[in-house]
Design an enzyme around this catalytic site. Structure first.
Site, PDB file in Angstrom:
ATOM      1  N   ASP A   1      59.382  41.946  36.728  1.00 46.59           N
ATOM      2  CA  ASP A   1      58.542  42.827  35.917  1.00 46.59           C
ATOM      3  C   ASP A   1      59.059  44.259  36.032  1.00 46.59           C
ATOM      4  O   ASP A   1      59.535  44.678  37.092  1.00 46.59           O
ATOM      5  CB  ASP A   1      57.099  42.735  36.429  1.00 46.59           C
ATOM      6  CG  ASP A   1      56.123  43.545  35.606  1.00 46.59           C
ATOM      7  OD1 ASP A   1      56.067  43.334  34.379  1.00 46.59           O
ATOM      8  OD2 ASP A   1      55.420  44.383  36.195  1.00 46.59           O
ATOM      9  N   GLU A   7      63.076  42.216  32.974  1.00 45.47           N
ATOM     10  CA  GLU A   7      62.335  42.748  31.831  1.00 45.47           C
ATOM     11  C   GLU A   7      62.921  44.108  31.465  1.00 45.47           C
ATOM     12  O   GLU A   7      62.689  45.114  32.139  1.00 45.47           O
ATOM     13  CB  GLU A   7      60.847  42.902  32.142  1.00 45.47           C
ATOM     14  CG  GLU A   7      60.064  43.447  30.948  1.00 45.47           C
ATOM     15  CD  GLU A   7      58.701  44.022  31.294  1.00 45.47           C
ATOM     16  OE1 GLU A   7      57.920  44.281  30.364  1.00 45.47           O
ATOM     17  OE2 GLU A   7      58.415  44.220  32.492  1.00 45.47           O
TER      18      GLU A   7
END
Length: 506
Positions: free
Chosen positions: A226, A255
């Site tokens: 993330d 990400e």
């Protein structure tokens, strides 16, 4: 310039299915008593998620529906029928919120989702069906209601918010303690972690039973990082080293919302794809370019954007990218493609459902998007429910519950067919790409692997598109409808109506 390194090929060859665990499948109504946070439970599975701000103007995301790991396990056969080979799970660790991006305990499955044994069994049963599991690693910040920060005193551990003597105090940056601290995007419920703290790195990465290693041993096959932009390059590289030591064919996905080869974050050129960091990235540029084309843009712009990515990325990263139409951070793809306009206020967006005409337009565009997604290099990724016709604008309206028993059957059949094509044809899993036509609304791509050839021809324009394509075999059929085309003098003639396409098989 990048270092040659070993990249697992299973990710780019397969079909990924992304699940928001609380909203996928509930087998029984849970009891939130004794769990971290002030949780409420929707008894009605069909409710809208709570989207209204509280008195402080914040959406707390503390409403739960009770989806579970056992619920996911119960649907593995259905997912296998769709050609799914990878499950990407949004966070599953203990947390006070339904999205679980504010981790409370990295070493515990959230009790509403199940137990560590449930996770182990899910991975085992998935593997038995040829499906791997990737976890979401949220390592830039924790939750304020976590074992480590503990601002509400839920945990018996002394958290950083309670005392400078806490073993976790130096994981965070206070100025001054305890009233002010660094937080992700200034959101106080997400205190930022100092990733350079040696014992934090030991806990997450380097220790023999670190978080990264622990869950790989229990059955996970990789991690999605993330907000990778917020993580130091050497932190990401250390995770790559740890997962390769623990499980040689594990995959590390980042990400990143832009071209990851030249991304500058916090005034520094980032190192995502140089051989020691991530294996691949989420391909947001693919989604952006696809939406622009379906919105009336020139197919040449899609081609040029994707060819730039292909030039910039190492081949393994280009062919191992995660391609998608939507995620938990974007509006539902059917809503985006079908809605004639976006209402200005959130109450109107929450209540919005596509009209019959909008739904027809959205479905036709979604079929084109699906054809391109499943025949493009990289791993086609479905956000749970997109294949069932789920609708919704931005978070949390895009995080509704899966409509079991109320799916769009035509869309289900279509995406099931695409998944089966992908699993059957090496050219779609490993073949090179060539653009045969890219002009206006017309886009034609070719994938080849050995003697096998797959050509996807699409018309996103408003006028009929007529094409003549060279064809070197006597037979030509559409892999979606089964329609056969006559090959004359080495060519196949196509007449594509607006918002229509074919996947031609040799």
């Amino acid at each position: 310039v990048y270092e040659e390194s070993s990249t697992p090929t299973w990710f780019g060859c397969g079909v990924v299915y992304q699940i928001f665990p609380d909203r996928f499948c509930r087998l029984e109504l849970p009891d939130p008593a004794g769990m971290v946070g002030s949780r409420t439970i929707h008894e009605n599975w069909s409710d809208l998620p709570d989207w209204r701000p509280d008195a402080q103007g914040e959406v707390r995301n503390c409403d739960f529906f009770g989806g579970s790991l056992q619920g996911i396990l119960s649907k593995l056969d259905d997912l296998s029928d769709f050609g799914v080979t990878v499950l990407y799970l949004n966070p599953v660790f203990e947390s006070a919120s339904n999205h679980r991006y504010n981790t409370a305990d990295y070493r515990a499955i959230d009790p509403m989702l199940g137990t560590e044994e449930d996770f182990r069994r899910l991975c085992q049963e998935a593997k038995r069906r040829g499906i791997r599991v990737i976890l979401d690693g949220v390592f830039n910040h924790t939750g304020s209601q976590s074992r480590y920060f503990n601002d509400d005193g839920f945990y018996s551990d002394t958290g950083a918010a309670q005392s400078p003597d806490s073993p976790y105090y130096h994981w965070y940056s206070f100025h001054p303690w305890p009233t002010d601290y660094d937080a992700w995007w200034g959101i106080r419920t997400l205190p930022a972690v100092q990733e350079d703290a040696p014992d934090y790195r030991d806990f997450i990465i380097r220790g023999q039973d670190s978080v990264v290693r622990h869950w790989l041993r229990l059955g996970a096959d990789g991690w999605r990082l993330d907000v990778a932009d917020e993580l130091p390059d050497d932190f990401i590289a250390a995770i790559r080293t740890a997962i390769e030591q623990e499980k040689a064919d594990a995959y590390l996905l980042g990400e990143v919302w832009e071209d990851g080869s030249n991304k500058i974050a916090y005034s520094r050129r980032r190192r995502y794809l140089l051989g020691r960091e991530t294996h691949g990235l989420m391909n947001y540029p693919f989604r952006t370019a696809l939406l622009a084309w379906l919105g009336g843009g020139d197919a040449a712009a899609f081609r040029d954007t994707m060819e730039t990515i292909r030039e910039n990325y190492p081949p393994a990263a280009f062919y191992g990218a995660m391609n998608f139409l939507g995620t938990h951070d974007t509006a539902r793809i059917l809503t985006l493609l079908g809605a004639a306009q976006t209402p200005e206020d959130k109450p109107a967006r929450a209540a919005y459902r596509l009209s019959p005409d909008e739904l027809t337009r959205g479905r036709r565009k979604l079929r084109l998007a699906g054809m391109l997604l499943y025949t493009f290099p990289g791993s086609p990724t479905l956000y749970y429910g997109d294949e069932a016709g789920m609708q919704g604008f931005e978070d949390p309206l895009n995080r509704g519950t899966y409509p079991w028993g109320q799916e769009d059957e035509a869309l289900l059949a279509f995406f099931r067919q695409l998944g089966q094509l992908r699993s059957q044809r090496p050219s779609l899993r490993r073949g090179d790409i060539r653009y045969l036509y890219a002009q206006g609304g017309g886009l034609v791509i070719e994938r080849r692997c050995g003697d096998e050839r797959t050509v996807t021809a699409m018309n996103a324009g408003t006028q009929v598109l007529t094409l003549a394509l060279d064809w070197d075999s006597p037979l030509c059929r559409d892999g979606v409808t089964g329609q056969q085309f006559l090959v004359q003098k080495g060519q196949v003639q196509l007449t594509l109506p607006p918002l229509d396409g074919v996947i031609l098989l040799s």
